[in-house]
Write an enzyme that holds these catalytic residues in place. Structure first.
Site, PDB file in Angstrom:
ATOM      1  N   ASP A  67    -103.362  47.518  -1.561  1.00 61.99           N
ATOM      2  CA  ASP A  67    -102.618  47.602  -0.304  1.00 61.99           C
ATOM      3  C   ASP A  67    -101.854  46.317   0.001  1.00 61.99           C
ATOM      4  OD1 ASP A  67    -104.949  46.130   0.107  1.00 61.99           O
ATOM      5  OD2 ASP A  67    -105.855  47.571   1.463  1.00 61.99           O
ATOM      6  N   ASN A 136    -115.325  49.476   9.239  1.00 65.55           N
ATOM      7  CA  ASN A 136    -115.235  50.828   9.822  1.00 65.55           C
ATOM      8  C   ASN A 136    -115.255  51.914   8.743  1.00 65.55           C
ATOM      9  OD1 ASN A 136    -112.737  50.601   8.647  1.00 65.55           O
ATOM     10  ND2 ASN A 136    -111.544  50.894  10.519  1.00 65.55           N
ATOM     11  N   HIS A 138    -113.318  51.932   5.973  1.00 69.89           N
ATOM     12  CA  HIS A 138    -112.065  52.162   5.233  1.00 69.89           C
ATOM     13  C   HIS A 138    -112.175  51.641   3.798  1.00 69.89           C
ATOM     14  CE1 HIS A 138    -110.172  48.121   6.762  1.00 69.89           C
ATOM     15  NE2 HIS A 138    -110.574  47.945   5.534  1.00 69.89           N
ATOM     16  N   GLU A 143    -107.674  54.299   6.763  1.00 70.47           N
ATOM     17  CA  GLU A 143    -108.450  54.139   7.982  1.00 70.47           C
ATOM     18  C   GLU A 143    -109.114  55.459   8.393  1.00 70.47           C
ATOM     19  OE1 GLU A 143    -109.026  51.178   8.940  1.00 70.47           O
ATOM     20  OE2 GLU A 143    -107.347  50.254  10.003  1.00 70.47           O
TER      21      GLU A 143
HETATM   22  C1  GLP Z   1    -109.250  44.700   4.236  1.00 66.34           C
HETATM   23  C2  GLP Z   1    -108.745  45.373   2.964  1.00 66.34           C
HETATM   24  C3  GLP Z   1    -109.807  46.205   2.324  1.00 66.34           C
HETATM   25  C4  GLP Z   1    -111.097  45.401   2.235  1.00 66.34           C
HETATM   26  C5  GLP Z   1    -111.602  45.145   3.627  1.00 66.34           C
HETATM   27  C6  GLP Z   1    -112.940  44.415   3.686  1.00 66.34           C
HETATM   28  O1  GLP Z   1    -108.978  45.408   5.394  1.00 66.34           O
HETATM   29  N1  GLP Z   1    -107.585  46.154   3.166  1.00 66.34           N
HETATM   30  O2  GLP Z   1    -109.368  46.614   1.033  1.00 66.34           O
HETATM   31  O3  GLP Z   1    -112.059  46.090   1.502  1.00 66.34           O
HETATM   32  O4  GLP Z   1    -110.627  44.361   4.277  1.00 66.34           O
HETATM   33  O5  GLP Z   1    -112.772  43.040   3.767  1.00 66.34           O
HETATM   34  P1  GLP Z   1    -113.924  41.997   3.566  1.00 66.34           P
HETATM   35  O6  GLP Z   1    -114.264  42.015   2.135  1.00 66.34           O
HETATM   36  O7  GLP Z   1    -113.300  40.699   3.998  1.00 66.34           O
HETATM   37  O8  GLP Z   1    -115.056  42.405   4.443  1.00 66.34           O
END
Ligand code: GLP
Length: 244
Positions: A67, A136, A138, A143
């Site tokens: 993304d 959440n 995702h 989302e």
């Molecule tokens: C972002 C990314 C996700 C990722 C998520 C979790 O929103 N788009 O791909 O998995 O954060 O992040 P973290 O690893 O910092 O908890």
């Protein structure tokens, strides 16, 4: 889904890096799907260490990132593209032309999403898709909601997700773009193998719901339960609500 539990995030990262290195040795043209976020940073550090030790060669591998924020050019300091260059791409021998990150600054985002889907297809699909887990539920930027997009698409970010990404924007949630481009659920689920990594106490509740709860669009990661070769790698803190 197979579950693997490690004592620390570092132990999980080391084991996963070792496994990826072995996979790359057996299959140098591996197509890897890559996440951003805090969780994969130790994994990327371990991969860089293995590369420096001459134990992993990325020269023929291909990568697709999950993304990117809408409106940010690749060179923007807060883009996921910059994050990936800093944490992995600039420090291993991936070929630039086999690195793929969605262009958040594309004028025609629909065309950019189509281009990305075609590039994934041309590469023969993703062999190993690595994922983080949003608080959440995702994956990528898919989302929770009443429906999920199948293919790479433009999407609105929830307030919680913008807050979770604020660190990249000087800890100012208001600066986090409201929209992103993300691989879709079908794009992700068509990967031949999926490994989701989640660490820390903050992920315990959502990890338990993803693994044990119903499959629902309200928790996109729960769809991994349908995947024939999906693994969830947790540290002890993230696994603390699982009865294992
Ligand atoms: C972002 C990314 C996700 C990722 C998520 C979790 O929103 N788009 O791909 O998995 O954060 O992040 P973290 O690893 O910092 O908890």
């Amino acid at each position: 889904m197979r579950i693997r539990i490690f004592s620390t995030p570092r132990a999980a990262a080391r084991a996963l890096a070792g496994e990826l290195a072995r996979t790359l040795r057996a299959r140098p043209r591996l197509v890897l799907g890559l996440p951003t976020g805090r969780t994969p940073i130790p994994l990327y550090e371990e991969l860089i260490a293995l590369h420096r030790a001459g134990r992993v060669d990325f020269s023929r591998a291909t990568t697709f990132n999950l993304d990117e924020f809408v409106g940010l050019p690749a060179a923007h300091p807060s883009s996921y593209s910059t994050f990936m260059r800093r944490h992995l791409f600039d420090q291993v021998n991936l070929s630039r032309r086999r690195i793929h990150v969605l262009d958040g600054a594309a004028r025609d985002t629909a065309a950019e999403c189509t281009r990305y889907e075609r590039a994934v297809a041309r590469a023969g699909g993703v062999d190993v898709q690595l994922l983080g887990l949003g608080a959440n539920g995702h994956i990528g930027f898919n989302e929770p909601g009443p429906a999920l997009a199948a293919r790479t698409h433009r999407t609105r970010l929830t307030r919680a997700t913008r807050r979770a990404n604020a660190a990249l924007f000087g800890h100012r949630p208001a600066r986090v773009p409201r929209e992103a481009l993300s691989m879709g659920m079908a794009t992700i689920l068509q990967a031949r193998r999926v490994v989701l990594l989640a660490t820390g106490r903050g992920k315990a509740r959502i990890a338990a719901r993803m693994l044990l709860g119903p499959i629902t669009t309200r928790l996109p990661a729960s769809f991994l339960q349908l995947h024939p070769d999906a693994e969830v790698w947790l540290d002890r803190d993230a696994a603390r609500l699982l009865d294992v």
